[in-house]
Design a protein around this motif. Structure first.
Motif, PDB file in Angstrom:
ATOM      1  N   GLU A 156       0.816  -1.209   0.000  1.00  0.00           N
ATOM      2  CA  GLU A 156       0.000   0.000   0.000  1.00  0.00           C
ATOM      3  C   GLU A 156       0.853   1.265   0.000  1.00  0.00           C
ATOM      4  OE1 GLU A 156      -3.556   0.148   2.356  1.00  0.00           O
ATOM      5  OE2 GLU A 156      -3.299  -1.956   2.936  1.00  0.00           O
ATOM      6  N   ARG A 157       2.116   1.161   0.398  1.00  0.00           N
ATOM      7  CA  ARG A 157       3.016   2.314   0.431  1.00  0.00           C
ATOM      8  C   ARG A 157       4.008   2.326  -0.730  1.00  0.00           C
ATOM      9  NH1 ARG A 157       6.499   1.952   4.688  1.00  0.00           N
ATOM     10  NH2 ARG A 157       7.060   4.122   4.293  1.00  0.00           N
ATOM     11  N   TYR A 158       4.073   1.232  -1.448  1.00  0.00           N
ATOM     12  CA  TYR A 158       5.059   1.116  -2.531  1.00  0.00           C
ATOM     13  C   TYR A 158       4.592   1.906  -3.754  1.00  0.00           C
ATOM     14  CZ  TYR A 158       8.111  -1.094  -5.983  1.00  0.00           C
ATOM     15  OH  TYR A 158       9.024  -1.325  -6.975  1.00  0.00           O
ATOM     16  N   GLU A 159       5.493   2.680  -4.333  1.00  0.00           N
ATOM     17  CA  GLU A 159       5.168   3.445  -5.536  1.00  0.00           C
ATOM     18  C   GLU A 159       5.362   2.568  -6.773  1.00  0.00           C
ATOM     19  OE1 GLU A 159       6.626   7.422  -7.995  1.00  0.00           O
ATOM     20  OE2 GLU A 159       7.518   6.926  -6.067  1.00  0.00           O
ATOM     21  N   PRO A 160       4.341   2.357  -7.589  1.00  0.00           N
ATOM     22  CA  PRO A 160       4.483   1.486  -8.763  1.00  0.00           C
ATOM     23  C   PRO A 160       5.585   1.951  -9.705  1.00  0.00           C
ATOM     24  CG  PRO A 160       2.175   1.957  -8.335  1.00  0.00           C
ATOM     25  CD  PRO A 160       2.971   2.865  -7.436  1.00  0.00           C
ATOM     26  N   ASN A 182       9.455 -16.851  -2.531  1.00  0.00           N
ATOM     27  CA  ASN A 182      10.118 -15.645  -3.018  1.00  0.00           C
ATOM     28  C   ASN A 182       9.244 -14.412  -2.774  1.00  0.00           C
ATOM     29  OD1 ASN A 182      12.493 -16.940  -4.570  1.00  0.00           O
ATOM     30  ND2 ASN A 182      10.700 -18.031  -5.353  1.00  0.00           N
ATOM     31  N   PHE A 183       9.892 -13.260  -2.717  1.00  0.00           N
ATOM     32  CA  PHE A 183       9.206 -11.980  -2.565  1.00  0.00           C
ATOM     33  C   PHE A 183       9.490 -11.160  -3.819  1.00  0.00           C
ATOM     34  CE2 PHE A 183       8.931  -7.540  -1.157  1.00  0.00           C
ATOM     35  CZ  PHE A 183       7.689  -7.527  -0.544  1.00  0.00           C
ATOM     36  N   ILE A 184       8.436 -10.837  -4.568  1.00  0.00           N
ATOM     37  CA  ILE A 184       8.573 -10.121  -5.843  1.00  0.00           C
ATOM     38  C   ILE A 184       7.707  -8.874  -5.770  1.00  0.00           C
ATOM     39  CG2 ILE A 184       8.245 -10.245  -8.337  1.00  0.00           C
ATOM     40  CD1 ILE A 184       8.551 -13.298  -8.127  1.00  0.00           C
ATOM     41  N   ILE A 185       8.321  -7.712  -5.930  1.00  0.00           N
ATOM     42  CA  ILE A 185       7.564  -6.474  -5.824  1.00  0.00           C
ATOM     43  C   ILE A 185       8.034  -5.472  -6.884  1.00  0.00           C
ATOM     44  CG2 ILE A 185       9.125  -5.525  -4.054  1.00  0.00           C
ATOM     45  CD1 ILE A 185       6.623  -4.165  -2.813  1.00  0.00           C
ATOM     46  N   GLY A 186       7.082  -4.904  -7.601  1.00  0.00           N
ATOM     47  CA  GLY A 186       7.360  -3.819  -8.537  1.00  0.00           C
ATOM     48  C   GLY A 186       7.753  -4.274  -9.925  1.00  0.00           C
ATOM     49  N   GLY A 187       7.430  -3.426 -10.902  1.00  0.00           N
ATOM     50  CA  GLY A 187       7.724  -3.703 -12.298  1.00  0.00           C
ATOM     51  C   GLY A 187       6.470  -3.533 -13.125  1.00  0.00           C
ATOM     52  N   ARG A 255      -1.124  -9.278  -4.565  1.00  0.00           N
ATOM     53  CA  ARG A 255      -1.856  -8.070  -4.173  1.00  0.00           C
ATOM     54  C   ARG A 255      -1.383  -6.855  -4.966  1.00  0.00           C
ATOM     55  NH1 ARG A 255      -1.358  -7.085   2.001  1.00  0.00           N
ATOM     56  NH2 ARG A 255      -3.024  -5.596   1.517  1.00  0.00           N
ATOM     57  N   PHE A 256      -2.311  -5.965  -5.236  1.00  0.00           N
ATOM     58  CA  PHE A 256      -2.029  -4.671  -5.862  1.00  0.00           C
ATOM     59  C   PHE A 256      -1.318  -4.817  -7.211  1.00  0.00           C
ATOM     60  CE2 PHE A 256      -2.675  -3.627  -1.415  1.00  0.00           C
ATOM     61  CZ  PHE A 256      -3.476  -2.500  -1.486  1.00  0.00           C
ATOM     62  N   CYS A 257      -1.698  -5.811  -7.973  1.00  0.00           N
ATOM     63  CA  CYS A 257      -1.185  -5.944  -9.340  1.00  0.00           C
ATOM     64  C   CYS A 257      -2.182  -5.319 -10.329  1.00  0.00           C
ATOM     65  CB  CYS A 257      -0.923  -7.407  -9.674  1.00  0.00           C
ATOM     66  SG  CYS A 257       0.406  -8.142  -8.672  1.00  0.00           S
ATOM     67  N   LEU A 258      -1.909  -5.446 -11.613  1.00  0.00           N
ATOM     68  CA  LEU A 258      -2.707  -4.799 -12.659  1.00  0.00           C
ATOM     69  C   LEU A 258      -2.732  -3.281 -12.475  1.00  0.00           C
ATOM     70  CD1 LEU A 258      -5.740  -7.228 -13.057  1.00  0.00           C
ATOM     71  CD2 LEU A 258      -3.833  -6.911 -14.628  1.00  0.00           C
ATOM     72  N   ASN A 259      -1.546  -2.704 -12.263  1.00  0.00           N
ATOM     73  CA  ASN A 259      -1.452  -1.268 -12.028  1.00  0.00           C
ATOM     74  C   ASN A 259      -1.471  -0.433 -13.301  1.00  0.00           C
ATOM     75  OD1 ASN A 259      -1.277  -1.026  -9.160  1.00  0.00           O
ATOM     76  ND2 ASN A 259       0.747  -1.958  -9.250  1.00  0.00           N
ATOM     77  N   LEU A 260      -1.199  -1.065 -14.446  1.00  0.00           N
ATOM     78  CA  LEU A 260      -1.140  -0.314 -15.702  1.00  0.00           C
ATOM     79  C   LEU A 260      -2.385  -0.561 -16.529  1.00  0.00           C
ATOM     80  CD1 LEU A 260       2.568  -0.907 -16.789  1.00  0.00           C
ATOM     81  CD2 LEU A 260       1.605   1.097 -15.653  1.00  0.00           C
ATOM     82  N   PRO A 261      -2.796   0.419 -17.331  1.00  0.00           N
ATOM     83  CA  PRO A 261      -3.924   0.169 -18.237  1.00  0.00           C
ATOM     84  C   PRO A 261      -3.555  -0.899 -19.247  1.00  0.00           C
ATOM     85  CG  PRO A 261      -2.857   2.263 -18.745  1.00  0.00           C
ATOM     86  CD  PRO A 261      -2.263   1.789 -17.456  1.00  0.00           C
ATOM     87  N   LEU A 262      -4.500  -1.768 -19.547  1.00  0.00           N
ATOM     88  CA  LEU A 262      -4.237  -2.865 -20.475  1.00  0.00           C
ATOM     89  C   LEU A 262      -4.283  -2.365 -21.906  1.00  0.00           C
ATOM     90  CD1 LEU A 262      -6.448  -5.601 -18.806  1.00  0.00           C
ATOM     91  CD2 LEU A 262      -3.989  -5.272 -18.580  1.00  0.00           C
ATOM     92  N   ASP A 263      -3.363  -2.876 -22.707  1.00  0.00           N
ATOM     93  CA  ASP A 263      -3.382  -2.547 -24.131  1.00  0.00           C
ATOM     94  C   ASP A 263      -4.649  -3.115 -24.765  1.00  0.00           C
ATOM     95  OD1 ASP A 263      -0.891  -1.404 -23.836  1.00  0.00           O
ATOM     96  OD2 ASP A 263       0.153  -3.275 -24.277  1.00  0.00           O
ATOM     97  N   ASP A 264      -5.057  -2.505 -25.842  1.00  0.00           N
ATOM     98  CA  ASP A 264      -6.197  -3.048 -26.571  1.00  0.00           C
ATOM     99  C   ASP A 264      -5.861  -4.442 -27.079  1.00  0.00           C
ATOM    100  OD1 ASP A 264      -7.662  -0.764 -26.187  1.00  0.00           O
ATOM    101  OD2 ASP A 264      -6.986   0.175 -28.049  1.00  0.00           O
ATOM    102  N   VAL A 265      -6.757  -5.365 -26.836  1.00  0.00           N
ATOM    103  CA  VAL A 265      -6.545  -6.758 -27.260  1.00  0.00           C
ATOM    104  C   VAL A 265      -7.152  -6.932 -28.647  1.00  0.00           C
ATOM    105  CG1 VAL A 265      -6.978  -9.168 -26.732  1.00  0.00           C
ATOM    106  CG2 VAL A 265      -6.643  -7.526 -24.879  1.00  0.00           C
TER     107      VAL A 265
END
Length: 296
Positions: A156-160, A182-187, A255-265
């Motif tokens: 909740e505090r991490y900047e995408p 594993n712990f994977i955060i950001g990208g 948690r808190f994934c899908l941060n970017l708008p999806l490209d048109d499919v």
């Protein structure tokens, strides 16, 4: 320093943790391992040039050796990366092409959130068989994290991230792979990316077999938590899907994934495509249970 190991056997390079700092002197990978058997890198602090890979491992497929074809690198087998810290910029911290019996454990991989001006690279890219990726941390360092010593684990505090891909990519053709704890955060990519498309042949890479993904935390990705690299390689009117066979996904937190708008499919792949915490294409014998997926 830039270190190249070519077709060597029984090599161990061990440092004193973060105090043993190996920085790139040129724009080549800090470590370049071409073939070899029984090689271990342990307790090192590796800093790549912003435009290069931290650790590059390259080996030949077993069938190339067996069929007496001209080998390029030699077999890459029994490789251990343990207790490493690798910092990279526009390229992967670790990239492995065709390794056998490889373990990557207890390590930290940091990627700077730098603009690449081209397709982004994953933080870690692996192709091979009998792979263990356990108890590691993959992190994109955004504006709030100016160095590896400052880490924000609260999603909740991490900047995408804005530019870096992050995450782990398992290439098509991998067999018997374990991704555990594993712990994977950001990208801006997927937390764990599966398979790929051969752009020249316009077809998918071979299936991934016998994959266990267990007890991982994946936060704040631009795309999905787990997802195939693409949903279809179209050839005429037929879509070839990325295949995963014998897949187990247990006890993960996304948690808190899908941060970017999806490209048109495109319409011709619309029936194959999807995004979310876990998004797969063509899967046989999957077992998916006890996962916590929220706030995506």
């Amino acid at each position: 320093e830039n270190i190249s190991l070519e077709k060597l056997h029984n090599i161990k390079i061990k440092g004193c943790g973060n105090r043993t700092k190996i920085s790139a002197k040129t724009s080549d990978p800090v470590f370049h391992i071409l073939g070899g058997i029984n090689i271990c890198l342990e307790s090192l602090n590796i800093i790549a040039d912003d435009g290069e890979i931290g650790i590059l491992l390259e080996g030949d497929e077993i069938f190339v050796i067996a069929e007496d074809n001209q080998e390029k690198f030699g077999v890459l087998r029994n490789i251990k990366l343990d207790k490493l810290r690798v910092i990279a910029g526009q390229q992967s911290a670790v990239k492995m092409q065709v390794g056998q019996s490889v373990s990557i454990t207890n390590s930290q991989f940091f990627i700077k959130d730098l603009e690449t001006g081209r397709d982004f690279s994953p933080a870690v890219f692996l192709a091979g068989d009998d792979l263990l990726f356990e108890a590691n941390e993959i992190r994109v360092m955004t504006r709030n994290e100016t160095n590896p010593g400052i880490r924000i684990n609260d999603p909740e505090r991490y900047e995408p991230a804005k530019f870096a891909g992050g995450g782990l990519h398992l290439a098509g053709g991998c067999e018997r792979v374990r991704v555990i704890d594993n712990f994977i955060i950001g990208g801006i990519g997927n937390g764990i990316n599966l398979g790929g498309i051969d752009e020249e042949k316009e077809e998918v890479e071979p299936p991934i077999y016998d994959l266990l993904i267990e007890h991982n935390k994946i936060f704040c990705m631009g795309r999905s938590g787990f997802c195939v690299d693409a949903f279809s390689a179209l050839r005429g009117n037929r879509g070839d899907l990325i295949e995963v066979r014998n897949l187990c996904i247990f006890d993960n937190e996304i948690r808190f994934c899908l941060n970017l708008p999806l490209d048109d499919v495109p319409e011709d792949v619309l029936r194959f495509a999807g995004f979310g915490g876990i998004s797969l294409a063509d899967t046989a014998n999957p077992i998916i249970r006890d996962n916590f997926i929220t706030d995506n």
